[in-house]
Design a protein around this motif. Structure first.
Motif, PDB file in Angstrom:
ATOM      1  N   HIS A  46     -19.105 -14.446  17.444  1.00  0.00           N
ATOM      2  CA  HIS A  46     -19.730 -15.363  16.578  1.00  0.00           C
ATOM      3  C   HIS A  46     -20.793 -16.395  17.028  1.00  0.00           C
ATOM      4  O   HIS A  46     -20.688 -16.967  18.238  1.00  0.00           O
ATOM      5  CB  HIS A  46     -18.616 -16.167  15.974  1.00  0.00           C
ATOM      6  CG  HIS A  46     -18.863 -17.127  14.973  1.00  0.00           C
ATOM      7  ND1 HIS A  46     -18.957 -18.700  14.969  1.00  0.00           N
ATOM      8  CD2 HIS A  46     -19.286 -16.822  13.609  1.00  0.00           C
ATOM      9  CE1 HIS A  46     -19.326 -19.109  13.932  1.00  0.00           C
ATOM     10  NE2 HIS A  46     -19.625 -18.229  12.923  1.00  0.00           N
ATOM     11  N   GLU A  50     -22.891 -19.378  10.643  1.00  0.00           N
ATOM     12  CA  GLU A  50     -22.107 -19.721   9.471  1.00  0.00           C
ATOM     13  C   GLU A  50     -20.718 -19.775   9.760  1.00  0.00           C
ATOM     14  O   GLU A  50     -20.236 -19.637  10.841  1.00  0.00           O
ATOM     15  CB  GLU A  50     -22.497 -18.592   8.426  1.00  0.00           C
ATOM     16  CG  GLU A  50     -22.233 -17.416   8.945  1.00  0.00           C
ATOM     17  CD  GLU A  50     -22.858 -16.048   7.841  1.00  0.00           C
ATOM     18  OE1 GLU A  50     -22.496 -16.044   6.973  1.00  0.00           O
ATOM     19  OE2 GLU A  50     -23.382 -15.223   8.704  1.00  0.00           O
ATOM     20  N   GLU A  54     -16.712 -15.666   7.198  1.00  0.00           N
ATOM     21  CA  GLU A  54     -17.872 -15.193   6.673  1.00  0.00           C
ATOM     22  C   GLU A  54     -18.561 -14.213   7.238  1.00  0.00           C
ATOM     23  O   GLU A  54     -18.879 -13.211   6.996  1.00  0.00           O
ATOM     24  CB  GLU A  54     -18.673 -16.193   6.000  1.00  0.00           C
ATOM     25  CG  GLU A  54     -17.951 -17.039   4.901  1.00  0.00           C
ATOM     26  CD  GLU A  54     -18.707 -18.190   4.207  1.00  0.00           C
ATOM     27  OE1 GLU A  54     -19.991 -18.177   4.447  1.00  0.00           O
ATOM     28  OE2 GLU A  54     -18.243 -19.150   3.815  1.00  0.00           O
ATOM     29  N   ALA A  55     -18.889 -14.644   8.552  1.00  0.00           N
ATOM     30  CA  ALA A  55     -19.707 -13.982   9.506  1.00  0.00           C
ATOM     31  C   ALA A  55     -19.193 -12.743   9.818  1.00  0.00           C
ATOM     32  O   ALA A  55     -19.671 -11.590   9.908  1.00  0.00           O
ATOM     33  CB  ALA A  55     -20.285 -14.830  10.596  1.00  0.00           C
ATOM     34  N   GLU A  57     -16.777 -11.046   8.164  1.00  0.00           N
ATOM     35  CA  GLU A  57     -16.684 -10.099   7.254  1.00  0.00           C
ATOM     36  C   GLU A  57     -17.922  -9.268   7.161  1.00  0.00           C
ATOM     37  O   GLU A  57     -17.857  -8.151   6.585  1.00  0.00           O
ATOM     38  CB  GLU A  57     -16.400 -10.710   5.754  1.00  0.00           C
ATOM     39  CG  GLU A  57     -16.092  -9.815   4.612  1.00  0.00           C
ATOM     40  CD  GLU A  57     -15.475 -10.490   3.425  1.00  0.00           C
ATOM     41  OE1 GLU A  57     -14.794 -10.068   2.702  1.00  0.00           O
ATOM     42  OE2 GLU A  57     -16.226 -11.729   2.928  1.00  0.00           O
ATOM     43  N   GLU A  58     -19.207 -10.065   7.009  1.00  0.00           N
ATOM     44  CA  GLU A  58     -20.291  -9.505   7.002  1.00  0.00           C
ATOM     45  C   GLU A  58     -20.497  -8.363   7.993  1.00  0.00           C
ATOM     46  O   GLU A  58     -20.954  -7.008   7.759  1.00  0.00           O
ATOM     47  CB  GLU A  58     -21.452 -10.482   7.159  1.00  0.00           C
ATOM     48  CG  GLU A  58     -22.797 -10.374   6.746  1.00  0.00           C
ATOM     49  CD  GLU A  58     -23.756 -11.339   6.892  1.00  0.00           C
ATOM     50  OE1 GLU A  58     -24.623 -11.443   7.594  1.00  0.00           O
ATOM     51  OE2 GLU A  58     -23.462 -12.331   5.957  1.00  0.00           O
ATOM     52  N   PHE A  59     -20.024  -8.733   9.207  1.00  0.00           N
ATOM     53  CA  PHE A  59     -19.955  -7.754  10.237  1.00  0.00           C
ATOM     54  C   PHE A  59     -19.271  -6.488  10.143  1.00  0.00           C
ATOM     55  O   PHE A  59     -19.658  -5.257  10.273  1.00  0.00           O
ATOM     56  CB  PHE A  59     -19.405  -8.420  11.589  1.00  0.00           C
ATOM     57  CG  PHE A  59     -19.117  -7.572  12.683  1.00  0.00           C
ATOM     58  CD1 PHE A  59     -20.167  -6.973  13.642  1.00  0.00           C
ATOM     59  CD2 PHE A  59     -17.822  -7.192  12.967  1.00  0.00           C
ATOM     60  CE1 PHE A  59     -19.883  -6.202  14.591  1.00  0.00           C
ATOM     61  CE2 PHE A  59     -17.533  -6.226  14.024  1.00  0.00           C
ATOM     62  CZ  PHE A  59     -18.648  -5.629  15.002  1.00  0.00           C
ATOM     63  N   ILE A  61     -18.556  -5.444   7.183  1.00  0.00           N
ATOM     64  CA  ILE A  61     -19.135  -4.463   6.112  1.00  0.00           C
ATOM     65  C   ILE A  61     -20.544  -3.740   6.777  1.00  0.00           C
ATOM     66  O   ILE A  61     -20.627  -2.327   6.387  1.00  0.00           O
ATOM     67  CB  ILE A  61     -19.630  -5.292   4.976  1.00  0.00           C
ATOM     68  CG1 ILE A  61     -18.518  -5.957   4.276  1.00  0.00           C
ATOM     69  CG2 ILE A  61     -20.638  -4.642   4.015  1.00  0.00           C
ATOM     70  CD1 ILE A  61     -18.998  -7.265   3.233  1.00  0.00           C
ATOM     71  N   GLU A  62     -21.063  -4.444   7.387  1.00  0.00           N
ATOM     72  CA  GLU A  62     -22.271  -3.706   8.102  1.00  0.00           C
ATOM     73  C   GLU A  62     -21.838  -2.716   9.092  1.00  0.00           C
ATOM     74  O   GLU A  62     -22.392  -1.578   9.332  1.00  0.00           O
ATOM     75  CB  GLU A  62     -23.446  -4.612   8.980  1.00  0.00           C
ATOM     76  CG  GLU A  62     -23.858  -5.716   7.907  1.00  0.00           C
ATOM     77  CD  GLU A  62     -24.729  -6.653   8.567  1.00  0.00           C
ATOM     78  OE1 GLU A  62     -24.821  -6.604   9.905  1.00  0.00           O
ATOM     79  OE2 GLU A  62     -25.019  -7.672   8.056  1.00  0.00           O
ATOM     80  N   THR A  63     -20.915  -2.862  10.040  1.00  0.00           N
ATOM     81  CA  THR A  63     -20.391  -2.070  11.303  1.00  0.00           C
ATOM     82  C   THR A  63     -19.631  -0.846  10.762  1.00  0.00           C
ATOM     83  O   THR A  63     -19.833   0.214  11.262  1.00  0.00           O
ATOM     84  CB  THR A  63     -19.848  -2.776  12.139  1.00  0.00           C
ATOM     85  OG1 THR A  63     -20.830  -4.063  12.628  1.00  0.00           O
ATOM     86  CG2 THR A  63     -19.577  -1.976  13.693  1.00  0.00           C
ATOM     87  N   ASP A  65     -18.756  -0.136   7.261  1.00  0.00           N
ATOM     88  CA  ASP A  65     -18.760   0.291   5.994  1.00  0.00           C
ATOM     89  C   ASP A  65     -17.576  -0.073   5.168  1.00  0.00           C
ATOM     90  O   ASP A  65     -16.823   0.577   4.426  1.00  0.00           O
ATOM     91  CB  ASP A  65     -18.921   1.695   5.844  1.00  0.00           C
ATOM     92  CG  ASP A  65     -20.274   2.070   5.003  1.00  0.00           C
ATOM     93  OD1 ASP A  65     -20.698   1.286   4.740  1.00  0.00           O
ATOM     94  OD2 ASP A  65     -20.190   3.392   4.788  1.00  0.00           O
ATOM     95  N   ASP A  66     -17.119  -1.300   5.491  1.00  0.00           N
ATOM     96  CA  ASP A  66     -15.755  -1.960   4.979  1.00  0.00           C
ATOM     97  C   ASP A  66     -15.771  -2.200   3.486  1.00  0.00           C
ATOM     98  O   ASP A  66     -17.162  -2.777   2.964  1.00  0.00           O
ATOM     99  CB  ASP A  66     -15.458  -3.392   5.783  1.00  0.00           C
ATOM    100  CG  ASP A  66     -14.427  -3.956   5.135  1.00  0.00           C
ATOM    101  OD1 ASP A  66     -13.335  -3.339   5.148  1.00  0.00           O
ATOM    102  OD2 ASP A  66     -14.227  -5.195   4.859  1.00  0.00           O
TER     103      ASP A  66
END
Length: 135
Positions: A46, A50, A54-55, A57-59, A61-63, A65-66
């Protein structure tokens, strides 16, 4: 997934140290004979711009495909407030548990002088939760 803080102390400076929040993330285990390997292990560090979850969860999704509508999370950590806050952030999408290191440390601190301590540790090492509770 393992979530921990790492306390970094500045050397030769009058500045205080700071805690760096880190998550080791994987998608399960692969067994190969007597060896076990984590599948798709990645690390999230981290940067503090942010809120952590939140950060994170973004990771995910990006890493990975969550998909938050499908995937569930198992989060292990030491029980620090910032880690257990995952329950409020992810609601029923995440399960939090103490990691094995901290479970063993608590058992050792509470029961190290108890006559049943050796069988407790043996049951923990064998992943035998029922035997551990019985001991």
């Amino acid at each position: 997934m393992e979530v921990d803080g790492l306390y970094v102390k500045h050397q030769r400076r009058r500045k205080k140290g700071k805690e760096v929040k880190i998550a080791a993330v994987h998608q399960g285990w692969e067994v190969n004979g007597e060896r076990v390997r984590l599948k798709n292990k990645r690390h999230f560090i981290h940067d503090g711009k942010e809120p952590f979850w939140e950060a994170f969860e973004e990771f995910l999704i990006e890493t990975f495909d969550d998909d938050p509508t499908i995937h569930k999370l198992v989060i292990n950590g030491d029980g620090a407030a910032w880690i257990t806050a995952c329950r409020e952030y992810f609601k029923d999408r995440a399960f939090f548990g103490l990691d094995r290191f901290h479970v063993e440390r608590e058992i050792r601190n509470l029961f190290r002088n108890h006559p049943r301590y050796p069988p407790m540790i043996k049951a923990l090492d064998a992943f035998d939760g029922q035997k551990l509770l019985t001991e």
